[in-house]
Design a protein around this motif. Sequence first.
Motif, mmCIF file in Angstrom:
data_model
loop_
_atom_site.group_PDB
_atom_site.id
_atom_site.type_symbol
_atom_site.label_atom_id
_atom_site.label_comp_id
_atom_site.label_asym_id
_atom_site.label_seq_id
_atom_site.Cartn_x
_atom_site.Cartn_y
_atom_site.Cartn_z
ATOM 1 N N MET A 180 7.682 1.118 2.916
ATOM 2 C CA MET A 180 8.713 0.428 2.143
ATOM 3 C C MET A 180 10.102 0.901 2.580
ATOM 4 O O MET A 180 10.273 2.048 3.011
ATOM 5 C CB MET A 180 8.508 0.707 0.654
ATOM 6 C CG MET A 180 9.514 0.055 -0.261
ATOM 7 S SD MET A 180 9.459 -1.744 -0.122
ATOM 8 C CE MET A 180 10.776 -2.189 -1.224
ATOM 9 N N THR A 181 11.083 0.010 2.485
ATOM 10 C CA THR A 181 12.440 0.340 2.900
ATOM 11 C C THR A 181 13.378 0.344 1.696
ATOM 12 O O THR A 181 13.090 -0.233 0.652
ATOM 13 C CB THR A 181 12.949 -0.660 3.944
ATOM 14 O OG1 THR A 181 12.727 -1.993 3.477
ATOM 15 C CG2 THR A 181 12.219 -0.464 5.266
ATOM 16 N N ALA B 23 0.827 -1.208 0.000
ATOM 17 C CA ALA B 23 0.000 0.000 0.000
ATOM 18 C C ALA B 23 0.859 1.255 0.000
ATOM 19 O O ALA B 23 2.041 1.234 0.364
ATOM 20 C CB ALA B 23 -0.933 0.003 1.217
ATOM 21 N N ALA B 24 0.237 2.357 -0.388
ATOM 22 C CA ALA B 24 0.915 3.655 -0.394
ATOM 23 C C ALA B 24 -0.123 4.761 -0.272
ATOM 24 O O ALA B 24 -1.315 4.571 -0.552
ATOM 25 C CB ALA B 24 1.730 3.839 -1.667
ATOM 26 N N ALA C 84 3.857 -1.251 -7.565
ATOM 27 C CA ALA C 84 2.460 -1.530 -7.913
ATOM 28 C C ALA C 84 1.517 -0.906 -6.899
ATOM 29 O O ALA C 84 0.417 -0.434 -7.256
ATOM 30 C CB ALA C 84 2.235 -3.043 -8.006
ATOM 31 N N GLY C 85 1.909 -0.901 -5.619
ATOM 32 C CA GLY C 85 1.108 -0.225 -4.605
ATOM 33 C C GLY C 85 1.035 1.266 -4.845
ATOM 34 O O GLY C 85 -0.025 1.901 -4.663
ATOM 35 N N PRO D 243 1.383 3.768 5.222
ATOM 36 C CA PRO D 243 0.713 2.530 4.803
ATOM 37 C C PRO D 243 1.690 1.363 4.667
ATOM 38 O O PRO D 243 2.857 1.548 4.299
ATOM 39 C CB PRO D 243 0.095 2.911 3.455
ATOM 40 C CG PRO D 243 -0.115 4.392 3.544
ATOM 41 C CD PRO D 243 1.048 4.910 4.342
ATOM 42 N N VAL D 244 1.189 0.172 4.937
ATOM 43 C CA VAL D 244 2.035 -1.024 4.972
ATOM 44 C C VAL D 244 2.362 -1.479 3.553
ATOM 45 O O VAL D 244 1.472 -1.731 2.738
ATOM 46 C CB VAL D 244 1.334 -2.166 5.736
ATOM 47 C CG1 VAL D 244 2.158 -3.440 5.668
ATOM 48 C CG2 VAL D 244 1.085 -1.755 7.178
ATOM 49 N N SER D 245 3.652 -1.612 3.295
ATOM 50 C CA SER D 245 4.132 -2.015 1.974
ATOM 51 C C SER D 245 4.554 -3.475 1.968
ATOM 52 O O SER D 245 4.440 -4.187 2.964
ATOM 53 C CB SER D 245 5.336 -1.153 1.583
ATOM 54 O OG SER D 245 6.468 -1.546 2.365
#
Length: 733
Positions: free
Chosen positions: A467-468, A450-451, A519-520, A503-505
Amino acid sequence: MRFDTPATTNPIDQLKIVGKPVDRIDGPLKTTGTAPYAYERHDVVPNQAYGYVVGSAIAKGRIASIDLSTAQRAPGFLAIVTADNAGRLGRGRFNTARLLGGPDIEHYHQAIALVVAETFEQARAAAQLVRVDYVRTDGMFDLAAAKDSWTPAAGLGAPADPGVGDFAGAFPTAPIQLDAAYTTPDHSHAMMEPHASIAAWEGDSLTVWTSNQMINWTVGDLAQTLGIAREKVRLISPFIGGGFGGKLFLRADALLAALGARAARRPVKVALPRPLMANNTTHRPATIQRIRIGATRDGKITAIGHESWSGDLPGGGPENAVQQTRLLYAGANRMTATRLAILDLPEGNAMRAPGEAPGLMALEIAMDEMAEKLGLDPIEFRVRNDTQVDPENPGRPFSQRQLIECLRTGAERFGWNKRNAQPGRLRDGRWLTGMGVAAGLRNNLLTTSAARVRLDHRGVVTVETDMTDIGTGSYTIIAQTAAEMMGVPLDKVVVRLGDSSFPVSAGSGGQWGANNSTAGVYAACVKLREAVAQKLGFNSADAVFGDGQVRSGNRTVSLAEAAGESGLVAEDAIEYGDLGKQYQQSTFVAHFVEVGVDVATGETHIRRMLAVCAAGRILNPKSARSQVIGAMTMGVGAALMEQLAVDKRRGFFVNHDLAGYEVPVHADIPHQEVIFLDETDPISSPMKAKGVGELGLCGVGAAVANAIYNATGIRVRDYPITLDKLLAGLPEA
């Protein structure tokens, strides 16, 4: 956004920014030394104290007594955390051993105390004053000795002993047979940046600035270990100095920093000293592998079997070194088996391309050995056994599979036709020279990501996701994605990463990060485009975004004007349907290596290397090439020098620093060339991309081993290929 039908033409296909060799946008920070890595973040919270970890001096047993009194009188002392005063601790999903040991000891250098003091030097000095008496018990530290006590073990959700056809009947009756054993040693991640964290409490809420690849996983495990709600934990990790899988999970530095901060009632920073990185954290487990291949005289595989033994602590898992053998080559009768022995060594876990990296180091030697038995060129033997469907599930085709193209393209570019098929025949002065090849496979894993995307009154697009970036270029490809989708230049995109409040990536690991995280961002940008169109009264299907504007019919409006003073924000995630079940999604590579082996000393020099990759759309050729050449270098290390030496009496890795654990340096690595085949994979995601960061490692070790054999005629099946394994077989100098 649900992705359950193959991607069609979309804004990414414009390739105005995506697919271009854009410089890393974080490059200036890193090259000037101003990137804020975890341990260096002096400005995030005031009054930081320092913690120093005390590791167990035994591998198995228990603490009989621990004397803290002298340490508590040391200059600058603030607090000591042990299992006795840390309170009740749980255990996270991804930790095999407890991160704070005592009184029972599960492995060498298991953390048993954290000493907190005003300065690092004071914390280290006080830690040396902690006196511990142990009761040592016998442990099992030798994989070969424990091999026969194995248990079946499934890896990555796969059954432990799947079979297709009748391998047991087909192999003994095959006209041409190979039955050989191979070994790979324990490996260390050996990343530059140590495991490091700063922890601070505000009431019952905890913030940790850390170096971690998977933010969401670690938030959950830290909360579970501390016994607090995950909403009370915030992790921040904007820059990571290498991980290779060693920073996928919660480790002792983060937990002990949190416990130390609670005990000292002030922020505490902890970095693991280099020796503790080898023994306290995770490593790639050693393997013993047996490979059997049966074929017809014309080179068609009729039976293929691959068994692998590895070890781990009780409750741990195997190194699934057989998984690529299930997919890489055709063959009607198949057997793979993953077997786990219980060892009392430090925890084994994921290291770059877990499973495939050591598995291909064996399989791709075996393929060369079999080609020689058949009198076939090694490339031709591989081509004859290519398959366009999953060989263990023939109803499932590969979404894309260009392995033959990788091999053929590489052979032409590398000058494979100049290779002498008879080993040990080519000399260049004192050097015996030879070429080797190996194929590689790494699966394309799909995971929700997600983003959040914001558009402000200046026309600036800001992307937020947890994201890292582990040195892979996440900042840049995410910026490229947002710029392409919103029709703005890169300097109008701001990317914020590595914060659990975002948001969780997908996170960084398993080479799934690039495709899934972008894609997120794509999904969130689709929503933002719709919000812009809706606000302007445009039909979103007709709206064209470009040059910082949005156009529909005869009307054109700047994004800044569309955002207005309050701006617009959209958030979404990519979620995958059943395409991953309908198609086998994998990436492929062919590695070519030329070596010279000194006829007198057995010293191996890598002369040149080539990797030809088929990995979907390449989002940024410059950063992708960087990933592949780094992986190729890592493969050279695994082939020639890397080995954690096990003290089989005391149960620890002896060479637990960068002086004793050798890795390649610049002088070891000559010219490297990388070719990306033109490929898009609409089955994979709207980005039509995959990953390359681990693919570049898959097969390198075997290509080096095969080149050494071609140069010398000496077949080494036990890595690393050091001088002592060559000297006796070399010709007279």
